[in-house]
Design a protein around this motif. Structure first.
Motif, PDB file in Angstrom:
ATOM      1  N   LYS A 173       0.758  -1.262  -0.047  1.00  0.00           N
ATOM      2  CA  LYS A 173       0.086   0.150   0.058  1.00  0.00           C
ATOM      3  C   LYS A 173       0.847   1.233  -0.115  1.00  0.00           C
ATOM      4  O   LYS A 173       0.479   2.357  -0.443  1.00  0.00           O
ATOM      5  N   LYS A 174       2.167   1.376   0.747  1.00  0.00           N
ATOM      6  CA  LYS A 174       3.004   2.559   0.754  1.00  0.00           C
ATOM      7  C   LYS A 174       3.828   2.569  -0.463  1.00  0.00           C
ATOM      8  O   LYS A 174       4.574   3.408  -0.426  1.00  0.00           O
ATOM      9  N   GLY A 175       3.819   1.511  -1.253  1.00  0.00           N
ATOM     10  CA  GLY A 175       4.408   1.717  -2.580  1.00  0.00           C
ATOM     11  C   GLY A 175       5.650   0.974  -2.663  1.00  0.00           C
ATOM     12  O   GLY A 175       6.127   1.017  -3.921  1.00  0.00           O
ATOM     13  N   TYR A 176       5.908  -0.054  -1.929  1.00  0.00           N
ATOM     14  CA  TYR A 176       7.234  -1.018  -1.896  1.00  0.00           C
ATOM     15  C   TYR A 176       6.906  -2.110  -2.755  1.00  0.00           C
ATOM     16  O   TYR A 176       5.909  -2.545  -2.572  1.00  0.00           O
ATOM     17  N   GLN A 177       7.781  -2.445  -3.656  1.00  0.00           N
ATOM     18  CA  GLN A 177       7.554  -3.352  -4.652  1.00  0.00           C
ATOM     19  C   GLN A 177       7.695  -4.733  -4.141  1.00  0.00           C
ATOM     20  O   GLN A 177       8.588  -5.008  -3.228  1.00  0.00           O
ATOM     21  N   LEU A 178       6.801  -5.685  -4.330  1.00  0.00           N
ATOM     22  CA  LEU A 178       6.772  -7.024  -4.013  1.00  0.00           C
ATOM     23  C   LEU A 178       8.157  -7.658  -4.142  1.00  0.00           C
ATOM     24  O   LEU A 178       8.458  -8.542  -3.193  1.00  0.00           O
ATOM     25  N   LYS A 179       8.910  -7.540  -5.627  1.00  0.00           N
ATOM     26  CA  LYS A 179       9.946  -8.214  -5.541  1.00  0.00           C
ATOM     27  C   LYS A 179      11.115  -7.774  -4.352  1.00  0.00           C
ATOM     28  O   LYS A 179      11.893  -8.796  -4.097  1.00  0.00           O
ATOM     29  N   TYR A 180      10.913  -6.646  -3.829  1.00  0.00           N
ATOM     30  CA  TYR A 180      12.192  -6.190  -3.001  1.00  0.00           C
ATOM     31  C   TYR A 180      11.725  -6.887  -1.698  1.00  0.00           C
ATOM     32  O   TYR A 180      12.614  -7.121  -0.903  1.00  0.00           O
ATOM     33  N   LEU A 181      10.606  -6.792  -1.593  1.00  0.00           N
ATOM     34  CA  LEU A 181       9.942  -7.588  -0.145  1.00  0.00           C
ATOM     35  C   LEU A 181      10.324  -8.931  -0.129  1.00  0.00           C
ATOM     36  O   LEU A 181      10.769  -9.507   0.801  1.00  0.00           O
ATOM     37  N   VAL A 189       6.752 -15.643  -1.060  1.00  0.00           N
ATOM     38  CA  VAL A 189       5.970 -15.561  -2.147  1.00  0.00           C
ATOM     39  C   VAL A 189       6.006 -17.012  -2.695  1.00  0.00           C
ATOM     40  O   VAL A 189       6.728 -17.495  -3.016  1.00  0.00           O
ATOM     41  N   LYS A 190       4.410 -17.710  -2.909  1.00  0.00           N
ATOM     42  CA  LYS A 190       4.351 -19.031  -3.303  1.00  0.00           C
ATOM     43  C   LYS A 190       3.158 -18.849  -4.231  1.00  0.00           C
ATOM     44  O   LYS A 190       2.000 -18.527  -3.692  1.00  0.00           O
ATOM     45  N   GLU A 191       3.475 -19.108  -5.609  1.00  0.00           N
ATOM     46  CA  GLU A 191       2.308 -19.105  -6.471  1.00  0.00           C
ATOM     47  C   GLU A 191       1.822 -17.676  -6.705  1.00  0.00           C
ATOM     48  O   GLU A 191       2.833 -16.759  -6.764  1.00  0.00           O
ATOM     49  N   GLU A 192       0.505 -17.290  -6.251  1.00  0.00           N
ATOM     50  CA  GLU A 192      -0.045 -16.104  -6.463  1.00  0.00           C
ATOM     51  C   GLU A 192      -0.197 -15.584  -4.989  1.00  0.00           C
ATOM     52  O   GLU A 192      -0.699 -14.461  -4.692  1.00  0.00           O
ATOM     53  N   LYS A 193       0.309 -16.266  -4.231  1.00  0.00           N
ATOM     54  CA  LYS A 193      -0.028 -15.993  -2.472  1.00  0.00           C
ATOM     55  C   LYS A 193       1.251 -15.340  -2.238  1.00  0.00           C
ATOM     56  O   LYS A 193       2.389 -15.576  -2.405  1.00  0.00           O
ATOM     57  N   GLN A 194       1.241 -14.424  -0.958  1.00  0.00           N
ATOM     58  CA  GLN A 194       2.257 -13.953  -0.306  1.00  0.00           C
ATOM     59  C   GLN A 194       2.088 -13.814   1.320  1.00  0.00           C
ATOM     60  O   GLN A 194       0.866 -13.225   1.312  1.00  0.00           O
ATOM     61  N   PHE A 195       2.939 -14.052   1.931  1.00  0.00           N
ATOM     62  CA  PHE A 195       2.632 -13.977   3.488  1.00  0.00           C
ATOM     63  C   PHE A 195       4.045 -13.707   4.217  1.00  0.00           C
ATOM     64  O   PHE A 195       5.145 -13.692   3.491  1.00  0.00           O
ATOM     65  N   ASP A 196       3.915 -13.023   5.490  1.00  0.00           N
ATOM     66  CA  ASP A 196       4.898 -12.579   6.163  1.00  0.00           C
ATOM     67  C   ASP A 196       5.779 -13.722   6.619  1.00  0.00           C
ATOM     68  O   ASP A 196       5.036 -14.585   7.492  1.00  0.00           O
TER      69      ASP A 196
END
Length: 653
Positions: A173-181, A189-196
């Motif tokens: 939401k804050k604009g940080y890209q998923l690839k860097y997370l 990241v697993k398939e289309e799901k992502q979790f902490d």
């Protein structure tokens, strides 16, 4: 963009020796400081810092520059980050304009990972202090461990909510890209799901020596058998477990001041010691101690005291670490705690005075410690005792210093009641086997790499023009504004009609002398860096009456600044070898500046003439006989001029 006024204020306030002293243990060397290179593995100092010039030079790697260049090289900061770091250190308010979306997109990958880590650190702290769940679970846990509010904030401790994607969704939401997370390991990241990754854990940020957040350690608060008690960030471009020590950011100044580093096992050991008042303590974060971690400490001190739990597993881990510390040429001592105690619990239950008194009274030499520990295991068994002695001698064999090895052999002989001769023979055998193994390994590497032996007959050719141009820049930097009396040798006709060299003295500033001489001969620099530096320098020297080198370096591009530093610190190389102590006195050039200047300019002229003669000689081969006559005459004229220059050089030298 950071305003120029902020940059100027930072450079005015920053003291190079103070900033570098946070990362490298520096010792006085005349008017300068020296230390071990933070960029390479070395045993003798090749790193020089000049407080007067406010520049540094690492002769082992060739790197150098000003205070910002050091932070950019050592901490991989961008230029703005280095300025902000210094501004924070010296309490200077940073004035800057807002970055555009385009500028944000241009941040490189590593920088994006640092930004994500910093955001995560803020998120976890806010979650701990500002949410009901965080206060009830995370904050309660830390306070039960005995940590004060001040300590919790100092170490940036936090809490990751017990929700599958609380952090990830907020970061996106804050604009940080998923690839860097994902690259930092904060999000899985697993398939289309992502979790902490750190769902439902209390968080310990792991920082670099300069305070940048590299990764995290998370402790679970439930009794799930399948979940690991502690979980660390995975390896990434910014986080390398083997090269990081937990708490080094808070401990570095105290380590250098106390000239000793306490090494513990866990995060809470570091925090509890720090809260009690012992700040020179770091942890290997639950991983096995590595050579890179030891070298990180060696920049600040040569002394390590290993603190460990009283349990058998903790002791065995400490023994393995001791050999590695000895191998790196460090001095190592050890200290154990009473049964059932660890550094965390002991520091929590005792005052600063009680803690320091216990450490002072119970610290042991590694030989004594190893003997007492292993003797308990041998229980008067002769075979086990023999194994114990060999184990102790193996540790001694790791020490690079011959004198230290001999002293430890004598100590081992006294403790174990075995003759020194037997121990020295055993030591020789072990070192011979190690040497053979090392040679064998080197041979295998050579075969694998198919190394071609260099041709020792061919010495590298010296680029004479490069060296001469470099010397001119050096003179301008060191003596450009000085006014000197120069003696030019002018060709005049004597009473007998012969051309002779006669001296003619005049007083002029050094930069004016060089500028006019090079202009008269229409000489231009061939090296692009030198050409750029020369143009800027001459312009500054003409315009600025109070010209200062440090100001000049601070406002030049990094590549140019690095070249200038290499020139400026060339003289400091002598201090590293301590030639003066051996009564080898290096003549300082500033005693004979006019001769030195004249010598360099005349040599450059002579070199260029030699080049011209060579060029004309090659030209003859492609010409007709008629054309040759004119070219031959040109060559003779140049040779005559070269002879005159040689005469001048003899007179100058």
């Amino acid at each position: 963009m950071i305003h120029k006024s902020t940059i100027d204020a930072v450079f005015d306030a920053a003291r190079l020796e103070e900033v570098i002293g946070d990362f490298v243990q520096l010792k006085k060397a005349g008017s300068n400081f020296k230390g071990l290179s933070p960029f390479s593995d070395e045993k003798t100092p090749s790193f020089m810092v000049s407080p007067v010039k406010q520049i540094w030079k690492d002769f082992s790697s060739g790197k150098g520059g000003n205070v910002v260049a050091f932070l950019m090289e050592h901490e991989h900061f961008t230029y703005p980050e280095a300025i902000k770091y210094l501004a924070k250190k010296y309490n200077i308010e940073v004035e800057e304009t807002e970055q555009t979306d385009e500028q944000k997109e241009q941040a490189d990958e590593r920088e994006s990972m640092y930004l994500v880590s910093e955001y995560a650190n803020t998120f976890f702290q806010n979650s701990l202090h500002k949410t009901e769940h965080g206060k009830a679970i995370g904050l309660t846990y830390f306070k039960e461990r005995g940590f004060t509010e001040e300590t919790i904030k100092k170490f940036g401790l936090g809490y990751s909510p017990d929700s599958w994607d609380a952090f990830t969704s907020e970061a996106i939401k804050k604009g940080y890209q998923l690839k860097y997370l994902e690259k930092t390991g904060l999000t899985i990241v697993k398939e289309e799901k992502q979790f902490d990754r750190f769902k439902g854990r209390v968080m310990f940020p792991i920082q670099s020596m300069s305070g940048r957040v590299l990764g995290f350690g998370g402790r679970i608060l439930t009794n799930e058998k399948k979940a690991a008690k502690y979980l660390n960030s995975p390896e990434s471009d910014i986080y390398h477990k083997s090269k990081v020590l937990y708490g080094i950011y808070y401990a570095k100044q105290s380590i250098a001041k106390e000239d000793n580093c306490y090494l513990v096992e866990g995060y809470t050991d570091v925090i509890q010691f720090n809260q009690t008042g012992v700040q020179n303590v770091v942890s290997s974060s639950g991983t096995a101690l590595t050579s890179d971690q030891i070298r990180l400490i060696s920049r600040l001190t040569k002394n390590i005291t290993v603190l460990f739990d009283s349990d058998a597993a903790g002791m065995r881990a400490s023994i393995r670490g001791i050999d590695l510390i000895l191998e790196q040429g460090m001095n190592v001592k050890v200290c154990s705690f009473p049964d059932g105690e660890d550094p965390d619990s002991f520091a929590k239950q005792n005052t600063l005075e009680e803690l320091t008194t216990y450490l002072d009274n119970n610290v042991q030499d590694f030989i004594s410690f190893k003997a007492s520990l292993l003797q308990k295991e041998s229980k008067n068994d002769p075979i086990k005792k023999a194994e114990l002695v060999r184990d102790m001698v193996t540790s001694i064999s790791k020490i690079p210093d011959v004198i230290k090895r001999e002293i430890y052999v004598q100590e081992c002989s006294r403790i174990m009641d075995i003759s020194e001769d037997v121990l020295f023979n055993t030591l020789a055998q072990i070192r011979n086997v190690d040497a053979k193994d090392q040679r064998k390994q080197q041979k295998q590497q050579k075969k694998t790499l198919e190394v071609v032996k260099p041709d020792v007959q061919k010495a590298p050719k010296v680029d004479e023009q490069f060296e001469l141009e470099r010397k001119i820049i050096e003179i301008l930097l060191l003596y450009g504004k000085r006014e000197e009396e120069f003696e030019d040798l002018i060709l005049k006709e004597n009473e007998d009609g012969e051309l002779v060299l006669e001296p003619e003295a005049h007083t002029v500033k050094v930069f004016e002398k060089i500028y006019l001489d090079l202009q008269d001969d229409e000489i231009e620099f061939t090296n692009d860096n030198f050409k750029e530096v020369y143009t800027i320098l001459i312009d500054k020297l003409h315009q600025e009456e109070d010209f200062k080198i440090e100001n000049f370096i601070n406002h030049t591009p990094p590549q140019i600044a690095s070249e200038i530093t290499a020139i400026m610190m060339n003289e400091e190389r002598y201090a590293l070898h301590r030639w003066h102590d051996m009564e080898i006195h290096v003549k300082q050039k500033d005693y004979t500046v006019p001769q030195y200047v004249s010598d360099i300019i005349l040599n450059l002229r002579r070199f260029l003439i030699s080049q011209k003669v060579e060029e004309l000689s090659q030209k003859i081969k492609a010409q007709t006989i008629e054309d040759n006559q004119e070219t031959i005459q040109d060559i003779m004229d140049y040779q005559s001029l070269k002879k005159i220059l040689s005469q001048k050089l003899n007179r100058v030298v």
